[in-house]
Design a protein around this motif. Sequence first.
Motif, short mmCIF file in Angstrom:
data_model
loop_
_atom_site.label_atom_id
_atom_site.label_comp_id
_atom_site.label_asym_id
_atom_site.label_seq_id
_atom_site.Cartn_x
_atom_site.Cartn_y
_atom_site.Cartn_z
N ALA A 184 0.84 -1.20 0.00
CA ALA A 184 0.00 0.00 0.00
C ALA A 184 0.88 1.25 0.00
O ALA A 184 0.54 2.27 -0.64
CB ALA A 184 -0.92 0.00 1.22
N THR A 185 2.00 1.19 0.69
CA THR A 185 2.95 2.31 0.71
C THR A 185 3.49 2.56 -0.69
O THR A 185 3.60 3.71 -1.14
CB THR A 185 4.11 2.01 1.68
N TYR A 186 3.82 1.48 -1.39
CA TYR A 186 4.33 1.61 -2.76
C TYR A 186 3.31 2.27 -3.68
O TYR A 186 3.66 3.15 -4.48
CB TYR A 186 4.71 0.23 -3.32
N THR A 187 2.05 1.88 -3.56
CA THR A 187 1.02 2.45 -4.44
C THR A 187 0.83 3.94 -4.18
O THR A 187 0.49 4.69 -5.09
CB THR A 187 -0.33 1.72 -4.28
N CYS A 188 1.05 4.37 -2.94
CA CYS A 188 0.96 5.80 -2.64
C CYS A 188 2.07 6.57 -3.36
O CYS A 188 1.83 7.66 -3.89
CB CYS A 188 1.06 6.04 -1.13
N THR A 219 1.90 9.81 -10.51
CA THR A 219 0.93 9.89 -11.61
C THR A 219 0.02 11.11 -11.48
O THR A 219 -0.38 11.70 -12.48
CB THR A 219 0.06 8.61 -11.67
N THR A 220 -0.29 11.49 -10.25
CA THR A 220 -1.13 12.68 -10.04
C THR A 220 -0.39 13.95 -10.49
O THR A 220 -0.96 14.83 -11.14
CB THR A 220 -1.54 12.82 -8.56
N PHE A 231 -2.67 11.38 -1.03
CA PHE A 231 -1.66 10.34 -1.21
C PHE A 231 -0.42 10.58 -0.36
O PHE A 231 0.21 9.63 0.11
CB PHE A 231 -1.29 10.23 -2.70
N VAL A 232 -0.05 11.85 -0.16
CA VAL A 232 1.10 12.16 0.69
C VAL A 232 0.82 11.73 2.14
O VAL A 232 1.65 11.10 2.79
CB VAL A 232 1.44 13.66 0.63
N VAL A 233 -0.38 12.06 2.62
CA VAL A 233 -0.77 11.69 3.98
C VAL A 233 -0.82 10.16 4.12
O VAL A 233 -0.33 9.59 5.10
CB VAL A 233 -2.15 12.30 4.35
N MET A 234 -1.40 9.49 3.11
CA MET A 234 -1.50 8.04 3.16
C MET A 234 -0.12 7.38 3.11
O MET A 234 0.11 6.35 3.75
CB MET A 234 -2.35 7.52 1.98
N LEU A 235 0.80 7.97 2.35
CA LEU A 235 2.16 7.44 2.28
C LEU A 235 2.81 7.44 3.66
O LEU A 235 3.40 6.43 4.09
CB LEU A 235 2.99 8.29 1.31
N ILE A 236 2.69 8.55 4.35
CA ILE A 236 3.29 8.67 5.69
C ILE A 236 2.68 7.66 6.66
O ILE A 236 3.38 6.94 7.38
CB ILE A 236 3.10 10.10 6.23
N LEU A 237 1.35 7.57 6.66
CA LEU A 237 0.66 6.70 7.62
C LEU A 237 0.82 5.21 7.29
O LEU A 237 0.97 4.39 8.20
CB LEU A 237 -0.82 7.07 7.69
N ASN A 238 0.79 4.87 6.00
CA ASN A 238 1.00 3.46 5.62
C ASN A 238 2.40 2.99 6.02
O ASN A 238 2.58 1.86 6.48
CB ASN A 238 0.81 3.28 4.11
N THR A 239 3.38 3.88 5.83
CA THR A 239 4.75 3.55 6.24
C THR A 239 4.82 3.35 7.74
O THR A 239 5.46 2.40 8.24
CB THR A 239 5.72 4.68 5.82
N TRP A 240 4.15 4.21 8.48
CA TRP A 240 4.13 4.14 9.94
C TRP A 240 3.52 2.82 10.42
O TRP A 240 4.08 2.13 11.28
CB TRP A 240 3.33 5.33 10.47
#
Length: 210
Positions: A156-160, A166-167, A180-189
């Motif tokens: 999920a982190t990779y897809t972010c 792409t955005t 996506f930036v917020v999701m990247l941080i939280l998925n990594t966490w």
Amino acid sequence: MVGLETELLVFANWSTLVVCMVLKFPQILSIMSARSAEGLSLGSVLLEVTGFLVFLRYQIYYDYPMETYLEYPILIAQDAILLLFIFHYSGSVRNALFYFGMFFGLWNILVLQKWIIDLALNLCTVISASSKFLQLQHLWSTQDSGQASALTWGMATYTCITRIFTTLMTTGDKAVLLRFVVMLILNTWVTLVILKYRKTTDKKEDKKND
């Protein structure tokens, strides 16, 4: 340079789709193998589905390129299967009909007015972030990753990462980019917390075996 950017965009779109096609499989297989949904937060998955539905509806409403959101129907379907397993092992299968009816109603309400779908996307980031925090809270409270899959959260982190790219290359939608930036941080966490408690659990088991 333009050719390279195009190739990277195609790779990002298709790699995201491929990863998302199997994103929830490690989590689902882990639950099936253990016959338990321990370590997973029901509230987190419900909020995640809500965020996916809102985001998908927003992309369709504004007629964005299909390749930038094609993975969301797949993710929603996988989360639906995941929810059924969680309901099954928690002994509350009857609740599934209520939630699926609620999601169906949400899908139709979102496009009644333009301001509703615009507001919903702004709330979508908060909703999706809340789903991650619920999972984090569950992990912190139990101090056990249980059947939570680090592989699923890692993918999920990779897809972010790919969706940020792409955005930027296509729509440039700031609200979508922020999500996506917020999701990247939280998925990594979440991934790191799962790995932390997985190691803790493994050490405890090793001591017991000794």
